[in-house]
Scaffold this motif. Structure first.
Motif, PDB file in Angstrom:
ATOM      1  N   PHE A  48       0.837  -1.205   0.000  1.00 43.22           N
ATOM      2  CA  PHE A  48       0.000   0.000   0.000  1.00 43.22           C
ATOM      3  C   PHE A  48       0.873   1.256   0.000  1.00 43.22           C
ATOM      4  CE2 PHE A  48      -2.239   3.425   2.133  1.00 43.22           C
ATOM      5  CZ  PHE A  48      -3.442   3.458   1.443  1.00 43.22           C
ATOM      6  N   SER A  49       1.900   1.278   0.848  1.00 41.95           N
ATOM      7  CA  SER A  49       2.772   2.453   0.924  1.00 41.95           C
ATOM      8  C   SER A  49       3.483   2.702  -0.397  1.00 41.95           C
ATOM      9  CB  SER A  49       3.789   2.278   2.052  1.00 41.95           C
ATOM     10  OG  SER A  49       3.135   2.201   3.307  1.00 41.95           O
ATOM     11  N   ARG A  50       3.935   1.620  -1.037  1.00 42.93           N
ATOM     12  CA  ARG A  50       4.609   1.788  -2.339  1.00 42.93           C
ATOM     13  C   ARG A  50       3.637   2.294  -3.399  1.00 42.93           C
ATOM     14  NH1 ARG A  50       7.445  -2.645  -0.270  1.00 42.93           N
ATOM     15  NH2 ARG A  50       5.932  -4.149  -1.051  1.00 42.93           N
ATOM     16  N   ALA A  51       2.408   1.780  -3.380  1.00 38.53           N
ATOM     17  CA  ALA A  51       1.411   2.257  -4.343  1.00 38.53           C
ATOM     18  C   ALA A  51       1.098   3.736  -4.107  1.00 38.53           C
ATOM     19  CB  ALA A  51       0.135   1.423  -4.236  1.00 38.53           C
ATOM     20  N   ALA A  52       1.059   4.148  -2.842  1.00 34.81           N
ATOM     21  CA  ALA A  52       0.807   5.555  -2.524  1.00 34.81           C
ATOM     22  C   ALA A  52       1.961   6.431  -3.010  1.00 34.81           C
ATOM     23  CB  ALA A  52       0.600   5.724  -1.022  1.00 34.81           C
ATOM     24  N   GLN A  53       3.201   5.928  -2.890  1.00 32.51           N
ATOM     25  CA  GLN A  53       4.350   6.694  -3.373  1.00 32.51           C
ATOM     26  C   GLN A  53       4.318   6.836  -4.893  1.00 32.51           C
ATOM     27  OE1 GLN A  53       6.867   8.359  -1.572  1.00 32.51           O
ATOM     28  NE2 GLN A  53       7.011   9.183  -3.651  1.00 32.51           N
ATOM     29  N   THR A  62      -0.148  13.420   1.305  1.00 36.22           N
ATOM     30  CA  THR A  62       0.352  13.075   2.626  1.00 36.22           C
ATOM     31  C   THR A  62      -0.340  11.797   3.089  1.00 36.22           C
ATOM     32  OG1 THR A  62      -1.293  14.498   3.703  1.00 36.22           O
ATOM     33  CG2 THR A  62       0.873  15.440   3.275  1.00 36.22           C
ATOM     34  N   LEU A  63       0.437  10.924   3.743  1.00 37.42           N
ATOM     35  CA  LEU A  63      -0.065   9.629   4.199  1.00 37.42           C
ATOM     36  C   LEU A  63       0.266   9.464   5.667  1.00 37.42           C
ATOM     37  CD1 LEU A  63      -1.359   6.921   3.200  1.00 37.42           C
ATOM     38  CD2 LEU A  63       0.988   6.076   2.899  1.00 37.42           C
ATOM     39  N   HIS A  64      -0.738   9.124   6.473  1.00 31.82           N
ATOM     40  CA  HIS A  64      -0.549   8.900   7.905  1.00 31.82           C
ATOM     41  C   HIS A  64      -0.982   7.483   8.247  1.00 31.82           C
ATOM     42  CE1 HIS A  64       0.290  13.134   8.684  1.00 31.82           C
ATOM     43  NE2 HIS A  64      -0.748  13.442   7.940  1.00 31.82           N
ATOM     44  N   GLY A  65      -0.130   6.759   8.951  1.00 30.78           N
ATOM     45  CA  GLY A  65      -0.462   5.411   9.367  1.00 30.78           C
ATOM     46  C   GLY A  65       0.809   4.593   9.547  1.00 30.78           C
ATOM     47  N   PRO A  66       0.660   3.375  10.062  1.00 27.96           N
ATOM     48  CA  PRO A  66      -0.613   2.710  10.395  1.00 27.96           C
ATOM     49  C   PRO A  66      -1.263   3.258  11.655  1.00 27.96           C
ATOM     50  CG  PRO A  66       1.245   1.336  11.014  1.00 27.96           C
ATOM     51  CD  PRO A  66       1.836   2.503  10.301  1.00 27.96           C
ATOM     52  N   LEU A  67      -2.592   3.220  11.692  1.00 22.23           N
ATOM     53  CA  LEU A  67      -3.387   3.760  12.787  1.00 22.23           C
ATOM     54  C   LEU A  67      -4.449   2.749  13.192  1.00 22.23           C
ATOM     55  CD1 LEU A  67      -4.072   7.210  11.108  1.00 22.23           C
ATOM     56  CD2 LEU A  67      -2.439   6.839  12.963  1.00 22.23           C
ATOM     57  N   PRO A  68      -4.983   2.849  14.397  1.00 25.22           N
ATOM     58  CA  PRO A  68      -6.167   2.040  14.731  1.00 25.22           C
ATOM     59  C   PRO A  68      -7.295   2.367  13.754  1.00 25.22           C
ATOM     60  CG  PRO A  68      -5.219   3.016  16.715  1.00 25.22           C
ATOM     61  CD  PRO A  68      -4.527   3.655  15.542  1.00 25.22           C
TER      62      PRO A  68
END
Length: 237
Positions: free
Chosen positions: A208-213, A226-232
């Motif tokens: 997921f992080s790579r796809a977001a990048q 901007t991406l925040h996580g991992p989160l509850p």
């Protein structure tokens, strides 16, 4: 005494709370309330609670520790019940719904994604690409007192911004949906064009992080992701 709620879990969750403290000053002692099939982590609610950094961190630290050992339904900051008995009654009454929600978020975390556009840059783009916007803009400059043209220009720009929001949200979902379980669209504001939350399986977090990048690279210099996580998984409870 009223009770502050942090999270709901399965009854068998270990609730490793050692070394953690609750909200309030002095900090509340954390404890578990276990019903038949689900449980809650709580503390005594302070007489006065504000969203101070200390209390926000205490709230989040409890949820992150619980998340290490299994599925968690995180409660929003500031949720208070009347008593332990009230919490236990609610756990039993809504047990089936809690169990279903826990199954849905099992093994998953949440990521928040926002896409921002410079407002002036977007307005210039609209005026450049729309013949009607360009005509109205020219007329308002020539006749600043033309109220009708100003209203028409404002409505057209508002419509174009909304169209760009919808298109940007569709592009984000298309780019990331293969690496996420679910998504929800948040409410945009002046600071960002698009806001979405994604529920992602832990083993797919890297994908997921790579796809977001890759998406951020494709958006180009005119947009900021901007991406925040991992989160509850707040948005999926």
């Amino acid at each position: 005494m009223s009770v502050y709620l942090y999270a709901v879990t399965a009854a068998g969750h270990p609730h490793r709370l050692d070394g953690l403290h609750g909200v309030g000053d002095p900090a509340g002692a954390l404890r578990s309330l276990r019903a038949r099939s689900v449980a809650a982590v709580v503390s005594d609610a302070p007489a006065e609670l504000r969203a101070k950094r200390r209390d926000l961190m205490a709230h989040e630290n409890v949820q992150e520790r619980l998340l290490e050992d299994g599925a968690v339904l995180p409660m929003r900051f500031g949720l208070v019940a009347g008593s332990d008995d009230e919490v236990l009654a609610a756990l039993d009454e809504h047990a089936a719904a809690y169990e279903q929600a826990l199954r849905e978020v099992e093994g998953c975390t949440e990521y928040h994604l926002r896409v921002a556009r410079d407002e002036d840059d977007m307005l210039r783009e609209i005026v450049t690409q729309s013949d009607e916007a360009r005509k109205l803009n020219d007329r308002t400059r020539q006749d600043p007192a033309s109220h009708a043209d100003k209203v028409a220009l404002g409505e057209l720009i508002s419509h174009e911004i909304e169209r760009r929001r919808e298109r940007a949200a569709e592009d984000v979902v298309h780019a990331l949906s293969d690496t996420a379980v679910r998504h929800v669209v948040g409410q945009p504001n002046r600071d960002h064009l698009v806001a979405l939350s994604f529920l992602v399986r832990r083993e797919r977090s890297g994908d997921f992080s790579r796809a977001a990048q890759h998406l951020a690279d494709d958006l180009g210099a005119g947009a900021q992701l901007t991406l925040h996580g991992p989160l509850p998984p707040y948005s999926f409870v």
